[in-house]
Write an enzyme that holds these catalytic residues in place. Structure first.
Site, short mmCIF file in Angstrom:
data_model
loop_
_atom_site.label_atom_id
_atom_site.label_comp_id
_atom_site.label_asym_id
_atom_site.label_seq_id
_atom_site.Cartn_x
_atom_site.Cartn_y
_atom_site.Cartn_z
N GLY A 25 0.78 -1.23 0.00
CA GLY A 25 0.00 0.00 0.00
C GLY A 25 0.81 1.28 0.00
O GLY A 25 1.82 1.41 -0.69
N TYR A 170 -10.75 3.68 15.94
CA TYR A 170 -9.85 4.04 14.85
C TYR A 170 -9.71 5.55 14.75
O TYR A 170 -8.60 6.09 14.65
CB TYR A 170 -10.35 3.48 13.52
CG TYR A 170 -9.53 3.90 12.33
CD1 TYR A 170 -8.25 3.40 12.12
CD2 TYR A 170 -10.02 4.84 11.41
CE1 TYR A 170 -7.49 3.79 11.02
CE2 TYR A 170 -9.27 5.25 10.32
CZ TYR A 170 -8.00 4.72 10.14
OH TYR A 170 -7.24 5.13 9.07
#
Length: 296
Positions: A25, A170
């Site tokens: 990524g 998160y």
């Protein structure tokens, strides 16, 4: 400079860069671009095998690339200490530390008993940065770049109990990345180093691989809709790391609609991220939890 791209990265010859989560990524694209521009890049990854495979991919494309690997599991303070020791043993100075690795959608706790997203995304990088800080301070113009998220705007941290579970774990961890960056930059004022943050916008990366489908699929759809490949998602990080005009405490992200798409530029973070009381409280509890105490 409306369309900053990899072509704008200055030569990085002689510089040492450590990139966490560099096997895939955005981390991989960041490491690749830095290596292509001459930096010696340490791929700090949980899986040694995946790190070595990523190194091979970069070298196949750029045979002259100077690539190293380090085994780093941000889920474990013991692993973080071992990785830092290994990196310190190879390098007297570190010019770039890219705190990129991150997870979302996980539940449970780390090996050391921290909520897993807060533990990996924030506390792990807090510990790693502290353990490498003398090497960073030894570089003539070092930068620490921490990757946050648009999602930080939904994060909340109780200044009286920063480690307490609150709402979206998160989002809280991504808010913590920014509180950490701004406090760190202030503490680096007596050195030549600076701390900067970045976010990738709506990029398709493996950070969502453990997320519930209801969360993962809409994010991947947004990334596909706006064409945010990992290479595009890495541009804000790369600009923060290499733009000669970047300054401490800046925050880079895509300049387009809702910061989802576009080329990297300085953007604004939430009011909560600039709260000095929250910055100081988070720093204090992070030192206590990790038993890592910074210089100065």
């Amino acid at each position: 400079m409306s369309k900053w791209t990899e072509a704008d990265i200055p030569e990085q010859n002689g510089r040492v860069a450590v990139v966490t989560g560099a096997n895939t990524g955005i981390g991989f694209e960041t490491a690749r671009a830095l290596a292509e521009h001459g930096a010696t890049v340490v791929l700090a990854c949980r899986s040694r095998e995946k790190a070595e495979a990523a190194a091979d991919r970069i070298i196949q494309n750029t045979p002259s690339a100077a690539i190293e690997t380090a085994q780093l599991d941000l889920n474990s303070l013991e692993s973080i200490s071992g990785a830092a020791e290994a990196i310190r043993g190879r390098h007297d100075r570190i010019d770039l530390l890219i705190n990129n690795a991150g997870v979302t959608g996980l539940s449970g706790v780390t090996e050391d008993g921290f909520e897993v997203q807060f533990g990996i995304n924030h506390l792990g990088h807090f510990a790693l940065t502290g353990l490498l800080l003398d090497r960073i301070a030894a570089a003539p113009a070092a930068r620490i770049v921490t990757v946050s998220s648009i999602g930080h705007r939904f994060g909340r941290i109780d200044p009286d109990n920063p480690a307490a579970p609150t709402g979206n774990a998160y989002a809280k961890s991504k808010l913590a990345n920014l509180l950490f960056t701004y406090e760190l930059d202030d503490r680096l004022a007596h050195t030549a180093a600076i701390a900067i943050a970045a976010h990738p916008g709506g990029a398709s990366t493996e950070v969502f691989r453990y997320s519930p489908a209801a969360f993962r699929l809409p994010n991947l759809a947004i990334a596909h809709l706006f064409g945010r490949t990992p290479a595009m998602g890495a541009l804000p990080t790369l600009r923060a790391a290499t733009d000669p005009h970047a300054t401490g405490s800046q925050y880079y992200g895509p300049a387009g609609l809702f910061e989802i798409q576009g080329y990297p530029a300085p953007v604004k973070s939430s009011t909560h991220s600039h709260d000095r009381k929250r910055q100081a409280a988070l720093w204090e509890v992070s030192e206590k939890l990790t038993d890592i105490h910074y210089l100065g």
